[in-house]
Design a protein around this motif. Structure first.
Motif, PDB file in Angstrom:
ATOM      1  N   THR A  27      32.762  39.883  40.550  1.00  0.00           N
ATOM      2  CA  THR A  27      33.795  40.870  40.193  1.00  0.00           C
ATOM      3  C   THR A  27      34.888  40.202  39.379  1.00  0.00           C
ATOM      4  O   THR A  27      35.427  39.156  39.796  1.00  0.00           O
ATOM      5  N   GLY A  28      35.090  40.761  38.194  1.00  0.00           N
ATOM      6  CA  GLY A  28      36.136  40.199  37.344  1.00  0.00           C
ATOM      7  C   GLY A  28      37.509  40.678  37.760  1.00  0.00           C
ATOM      8  O   GLY A  28      37.621  41.567  38.586  1.00  0.00           O
ATOM      9  N   ALA A  29      38.453  40.131  37.125  1.00  0.00           N
ATOM     10  CA  ALA A  29      39.809  40.532  37.444  1.00  0.00           C
ATOM     11  C   ALA A  29      40.068  41.927  36.921  1.00  0.00           C
ATOM     12  O   ALA A  29      39.550  42.328  35.897  1.00  0.00           O
ATOM     13  N   THR A  30      40.819  42.636  37.657  1.00  0.00           N
ATOM     14  CA  THR A  30      41.082  44.024  37.286  1.00  0.00           C
ATOM     15  C   THR A  30      42.000  44.055  36.061  1.00  0.00           C
ATOM     16  O   THR A  30      43.070  43.447  36.089  1.00  0.00           O
ATOM     17  N   GLY A  31      41.454  44.742  35.011  1.00  0.00           N
ATOM     18  CA  GLY A  31      42.292  44.816  33.787  1.00  0.00           C
ATOM     19  C   GLY A  31      43.329  45.942  33.908  1.00  0.00           C
ATOM     20  O   GLY A  31      43.274  46.731  34.834  1.00  0.00           O
ATOM     21  N   ALA A  32      44.171  45.972  32.967  1.00  0.00           N
ATOM     22  CA  ALA A  32      45.195  47.006  32.983  1.00  0.00           C
ATOM     23  C   ALA A  32      44.597  48.349  32.667  1.00  0.00           C
ATOM     24  O   ALA A  32      43.628  48.461  31.940  1.00  0.00           O
ATOM     25  N   THR A  33      45.077  49.366  33.254  1.00  0.00           N
ATOM     26  CA  THR A  33      44.514  50.701  33.091  1.00  0.00           C
ATOM     27  C   THR A  33      44.830  51.204  31.679  1.00  0.00           C
ATOM     28  O   THR A  33      46.003  51.224  31.271  1.00  0.00           O
ATOM     29  N   GLY A  34      43.782  51.559  30.946  1.00  0.00           N
ATOM     30  CA  GLY A  34      44.016  52.069  29.585  1.00  0.00           C
ATOM     31  C   GLY A  34      44.311  53.573  29.635  1.00  0.00           C
ATOM     32  O   GLY A  34      44.168  54.200  30.655  1.00  0.00           O
TER      33      GLY A  34
END
Length: 278
Positions: A27-34
């Motif tokens: 699981t990658g790091a959670t990106g910012a919500t677009g």
């Protein structure tokens, strides 16, 4: 940098074949919500996935309220016959019906076999005595009977030691009349007095018209030795037959038979000979 402008929707490409499922990456790091993009056109429905395993039963929910009564369903087909039930108990006897009319007489049946003999019945009571029968005719007259009475020949006191038949001077009876039957009943009684001497057999008999004595017709007495003046008695009786009609002479005869070589005496004491013509 800043988001660029959203381009126009391209045409929907054909649905490619499902690729093999790749390994799950970390699981990658959670990106910012677009920002929310415009809704794309609905893609074609994918093929049904394989049916998942049945899950465990959930807990039973609470009973719902009774629903409204539904309409009557159609009548079902007739079921197969059930098994026969057990026989019921006998019912009470019904009232007797009225007698029917008498039927016609049937033909005679075959004769049955003869039954076994029944037990013998009890003896009946004696019947009443019948009336006396008529008197029968008188029978023919029988032959005349003998008119001769019983003749008693009284012997005197006589002593003998002879072993052969011996007669005494008296008695000798004549004119014993034998009738047409040719029969006479003769009885002899010998009375003897024992005396000192050997064992002796003393015998009394008779002769008929001087003929020898008939041996079986003898009164015989055994006198044991040493019996001094003791009385003994013997008798014999016989029915003589086939005698000629007329007068006969009966005469007493005596003898002594010794059991030893020494002789002894026989003392006859008023013996008797009875003759009864029949």
């Amino acid at each position: 940098g800043a988001y660029g402008a959203t381009g126009a929707d391209g045409a929907t490409g054909a649905t490619g074949a499902d690729g093999a499922t790749g390994a799950t990456g970390s699981t990658g790091a959670t990106g910012a919500t677009g920002e929310t993009g415009a809704t794309g056109a609905t893609g074609a429905t994918g093929a049904d996935g394989a049916t998942g395993a049945t899950g465990n039963n959930g807990a039973t929910g609470a009973t719902g309220a009774d629903g409204a009564t539904g309409a009557d369903g159609a009548t079902g087909a007739t079921g197969a016959d059930g098994a026969t039930g057990a026989t019921g108990s006998t019912g009470a006897t019904g009232a007797t019906g009225e007698a029917g009319a008498t039927g016609a007489t049937g033909a005679d049946g075959a004769t049955g076999a003869t039954g076994a003999d029944g037990a013998t019945g009890a003896t009946g009571a004696d019947g009443a005595t019948g009336a006396d029968g008529a008197t029968g005719a008188t029978g023919a007259t029988g032959p005349a009977g003998s008119s001769s009475p019983i003749v008693v020949i009284a012997t005197e006191n006589f002593v003998t030691h002879s072993s052969v038949w011996t007669s005494s001077p008296t008695p000798s009876i004549t004119k014993v009349n034998i009738g047409p039957s040719g029969k006479a009943l003769v009885s002899i009684t010998a009375n003897l007095l024992g005396f000192v001497g050997p064992d002796t057999i003393c015998q009394l008999s008779y002769s008929l018209n001087g003929e020898p004595v008939i041996e079986p017709y003898v009164a015989s007495v055994f006198v044991p030795a040493g019996y001094f003046f003791k009385y003994f008695s013997s008798s014999a009786i016989v029915l003589l037959t086939n005698l000629n009609e007329g007068a006969f002479t009966f005469e007493a005869r005596y003898r002594a038979i010794y059991k030893r070589e020494v002789s002894g005496n026989c003392y006859f004491d008023e013996s008797r000979i009875y003759v009864e013509p029949q």
